[in-house]
Write a protein that holds these residues in place. Structure first.
Motif, mmCIF file in Angstrom:
data_model
loop_
_atom_site.group_PDB
_atom_site.id
_atom_site.type_symbol
_atom_site.label_atom_id
_atom_site.label_comp_id
_atom_site.label_asym_id
_atom_site.label_seq_id
_atom_site.Cartn_x
_atom_site.Cartn_y
_atom_site.Cartn_z
ATOM 1 N N HIS A 162 53.183 24.505 21.176
ATOM 2 C CA HIS A 162 52.963 24.920 19.787
ATOM 3 C C HIS A 162 54.296 25.260 19.123
ATOM 4 O O HIS A 162 54.591 24.798 18.008
ATOM 5 C CB HIS A 162 52.028 26.126 19.762
ATOM 6 N N ASP A 163 55.112 26.060 19.807
ATOM 7 C CA ASP A 163 56.407 26.439 19.248
ATOM 8 C C ASP A 163 57.347 25.244 19.133
ATOM 9 O O ASP A 163 58.259 25.245 18.310
ATOM 10 C CB ASP A 163 57.045 27.532 20.109
ATOM 11 N N ALA A 164 57.114 24.228 19.982
ATOM 12 C CA ALA A 164 57.937 23.024 19.928
ATOM 13 C C ALA A 164 57.509 22.082 18.813
ATOM 14 O O ALA A 164 58.240 21.143 18.469
ATOM 15 C CB ALA A 164 57.875 22.286 21.267
ATOM 16 N N GLY A 165 56.305 22.320 18.237
ATOM 17 C CA GLY A 165 55.871 21.508 17.113
ATOM 18 C C GLY A 165 54.609 20.698 17.329
ATOM 19 O O GLY A 165 54.137 20.014 16.406
ATOM 20 N N TYR A 166 54.028 20.749 18.527
ATOM 21 C CA TYR A 166 52.770 20.042 18.778
ATOM 22 C C TYR A 166 51.608 20.844 18.186
ATOM 23 O O TYR A 166 51.614 22.075 18.207
ATOM 24 C CB TYR A 166 52.562 19.831 20.277
ATOM 25 N N ASP A 167 50.601 20.153 17.708
ATOM 26 C CA ASP A 167 49.474 20.795 17.037
ATOM 27 C C ASP A 167 48.329 21.008 18.032
ATOM 28 O O ASP A 167 47.522 20.102 18.267
ATOM 29 C CB ASP A 167 49.007 19.937 15.861
ATOM 30 N N VAL A 168 48.257 22.213 18.600
ATOM 31 C CA VAL A 168 47.247 22.510 19.607
ATOM 32 C C VAL A 168 45.847 22.475 19.004
ATOM 33 O O VAL A 168 44.862 22.242 19.705
ATOM 34 C CB VAL A 168 47.535 23.875 20.275
ATOM 35 N N SER A 169 45.733 22.661 17.681
ATOM 36 C CA SER A 169 44.414 22.582 17.042
ATOM 37 C C SER A 169 43.868 21.160 17.075
ATOM 38 O O SER A 169 42.669 20.942 16.894
ATOM 39 C CB SER A 169 44.477 23.080 15.596
ATOM 40 N N SER A 170 44.752 20.197 17.309
ATOM 41 C CA SER A 170 44.333 18.798 17.492
ATOM 42 C C SER A 170 44.587 18.406 18.947
ATOM 43 O O SER A 170 45.361 17.485 19.241
ATOM 44 C CB SER A 170 45.095 17.866 16.543
ATOM 45 N N ILE A 171 43.946 19.134 19.861
ATOM 46 C CA ILE A 171 44.239 18.966 21.282
ATOM 47 C C ILE A 171 43.940 17.551 21.767
ATOM 48 O O ILE A 171 44.623 17.027 22.645
ATOM 49 C CB ILE A 171 43.492 20.018 22.139
ATOM 50 N N ASP A 172 42.930 16.888 21.174
ATOM 51 C CA ASP A 172 42.650 15.503 21.575
ATOM 52 C C ASP A 172 43.862 14.614 21.323
ATOM 53 O O ASP A 172 44.217 13.781 22.160
ATOM 54 C CB ASP A 172 41.440 14.952 20.809
ATOM 55 N N ASP A 173 44.499 14.796 20.174
ATOM 56 C CA ASP A 173 45.677 13.990 19.843
ATOM 57 C C ASP A 173 46.854 14.340 20.752
ATOM 58 O O ASP A 173 47.610 13.451 21.169
ATOM 59 C CB ASP A 173 46.075 14.203 18.382
ATOM 60 N N VAL A 174 47.008 15.630 21.050
ATOM 61 C CA VAL A 174 48.098 16.063 21.943
ATOM 62 C C VAL A 174 47.920 15.448 23.327
ATOM 63 O O VAL A 174 48.876 14.926 23.917
ATOM 64 C CB VAL A 174 48.157 17.600 22.031
ATOM 65 N N ASP A 229 49.188 11.631 27.542
ATOM 66 C CA ASP A 229 48.748 10.576 28.462
ATOM 67 C C ASP A 229 49.547 9.299 28.260
ATOM 68 O O ASP A 229 49.896 8.609 29.217
ATOM 69 C CB ASP A 229 47.255 10.317 28.252
ATOM 70 N N LYS A 230 49.855 8.992 26.992
ATOM 71 C CA LYS A 230 50.622 7.775 26.697
ATOM 72 C C LYS A 230 52.048 7.874 27.216
ATOM 73 O O LYS A 230 52.596 6.902 27.749
ATOM 74 C CB LYS A 230 50.630 7.540 25.183
ATOM 75 N N VAL A 288 40.840 24.074 24.634
ATOM 76 C CA VAL A 288 41.731 23.609 25.703
ATOM 77 C C VAL A 288 41.140 23.959 27.064
ATOM 78 O O VAL A 288 41.076 23.132 27.983
ATOM 79 C CB VAL A 288 43.134 24.233 25.554
ATOM 80 N N ALA A 289 40.700 25.212 27.209
ATOM 81 C CA ALA A 289 40.182 25.689 28.490
ATOM 82 C C ALA A 289 38.973 24.892 28.959
ATOM 83 O O ALA A 289 38.770 24.702 30.167
ATOM 84 C CB ALA A 289 39.827 27.172 28.389
ATOM 85 N N HIS A 290 38.158 24.407 28.006
ATOM 86 C CA HIS A 290 36.918 23.715 28.348
ATOM 87 C C HIS A 290 36.971 22.211 28.095
ATOM 88 O O HIS A 290 35.945 21.538 28.180
ATOM 89 C CB HIS A 290 35.758 24.323 27.558
ATOM 90 N N HIS A 291 38.156 21.687 27.821
ATOM 91 C CA HIS A 291 38.262 20.266 27.509
ATOM 92 C C HIS A 291 37.888 19.430 28.730
ATOM 93 O O HIS A 291 38.373 19.678 29.833
ATOM 94 C CB HIS A 291 39.688 19.921 27.060
ATOM 95 N N PRO A 292 37.029 18.432 28.559
ATOM 96 C CA PRO A 292 36.590 17.631 29.712
ATOM 97 C C PRO A 292 37.723 16.915 30.440
ATOM 98 O O PRO A 292 37.642 16.708 31.654
ATOM 99 C CB PRO A 292 35.595 16.634 29.093
ATOM 100 N N LEU A 293 38.779 16.557 29.727
ATOM 101 C CA LEU A 293 39.912 15.895 30.387
ATOM 102 C C LEU A 293 40.760 16.866 31.206
ATOM 103 O O LEU A 293 41.606 16.450 32.004
ATOM 104 C CB LEU A 293 40.801 15.206 29.343
#
Length: 278
Positions: free
Chosen positions: A185-197, A202-203, A245-250
């Protein structure tokens, strides 16, 4: 959900006390340091009550692959400015690897390091060199490089940094990643869009290389490049996002570790774990 927290390890019970503390939080995972993270002073593993700790873990169906060890902060493989700092990092990391294996844990979380007055490229090259000097083919553990916030001259605030390192280690099966939600988050990734993160992770790296998640809120706005953890729901990320995040299936099989601040000199982990399990 595999969830625990950082727990202390101190006399007289040492690792046995760590397990007791984790169980008192209703955790099914834990993270410890094998000694103070700021120095090289270490008790011998034989004095840490490892067998007693393992017995207690077995009684509570807590397996050793749920125990994470965090490497001390003073290990800085990225420092090319002071050879003595690099040499200490190499020798002390080797010692920590041996201690982790003697304890029987499987995961060692390591901050990649800071390049100080050199360049980012030189820092990354130095980390690769150091890891290839230290890690042996017969080592039985996974070193998880932690994602960082970008504070100062830290390496690892972009997934590409971590991938560059993983692409050039001699024994890639011995390496993985620890993703810290506050740090990214502090580095600039949007944790609210965890699917995109996670799609980006993964990519670039591959979700199969992700073993540990540090689940922390942040006191800073996204992209601040600072690194100040907040309690769940008390920071700029927010509880709903961290719950996701805690409950994300991936991420179902990933170890989640809380490193949130104590409140009024008391650990919040039992309550935070309970909230995440609701």
């Amino acid at each position: 959900m595999i969830i625990g927290s950082h727990v202390s390890m101190s006399a007289p019970d040492y690792l046995l006390g760590s397990v007791k503390e984790a169980l008192s939080y209703d955790a099914n995972a834990l993270m410890v340091y094998t000694g103070a993270p700021q120095n090289t002073i270490r008790k011998s593993v034989s004095s840490l009550k490892v067998d007693e700790a393992k017995k207690l873990m077995e009684e509570h169906h807590l397996t050793m692959d749920r125990m994470v060890i965090h490497a001390p902060y003073i290990i800085n493989l990225a420092n090319t400015v002071k050879p003595e700092t690099y040499e200490l990092a190499v020798s002390f990391l080797r010692q920590e690897i041996d201690r982790v294996q003697e304890i029987g844990a499987k995961y060692l979380v390591l901050h990649p390091g800071s390049f100080v007055a050199a360049t980012l490229e030189e820092g990354i090259a130095s980390i690769i060199k150091g890891l290839n000097e230290v890690v042996k083919e017969d080592d039985d553990l996974v070193i998880c490089l932690e994602t960082m916030s970008g504070k100062g001259s830290e390496v690892g605030f972009l997934f590409e940094h971590i991938n560059e390192i993983l692409d050039h280690v001699h024994f890639p099966a011995k390496f993985g990643v620890c993703l810290d939600t506050c740090h990214i988050h502090d580095a600039g990734y949007d944790v609210s869009s965890i699917d995109d993160v996670l799609k980006e992770f993964d990519k670039i790296i591959g979700l199969d290389k992700l073993y540990v998640i540090h689940l922390n809120d942040s006191k800073n706005i996204k992209g601040a490049k600072k690194d100040r953890h907040a309690n769940l729901g008390q920071g700029e990320i927010g509880f709903e996002e961290l719950y996701r995040v805690a409950h994300h299936p991936l991420l179902e099989d990933k170890i989640k570790i809380l490193e949130t601040p104590w409140i009024d000199d008391q650990p919040p982990y039992k309550e935070e774990i309970a909230l995440l399990r609701k």
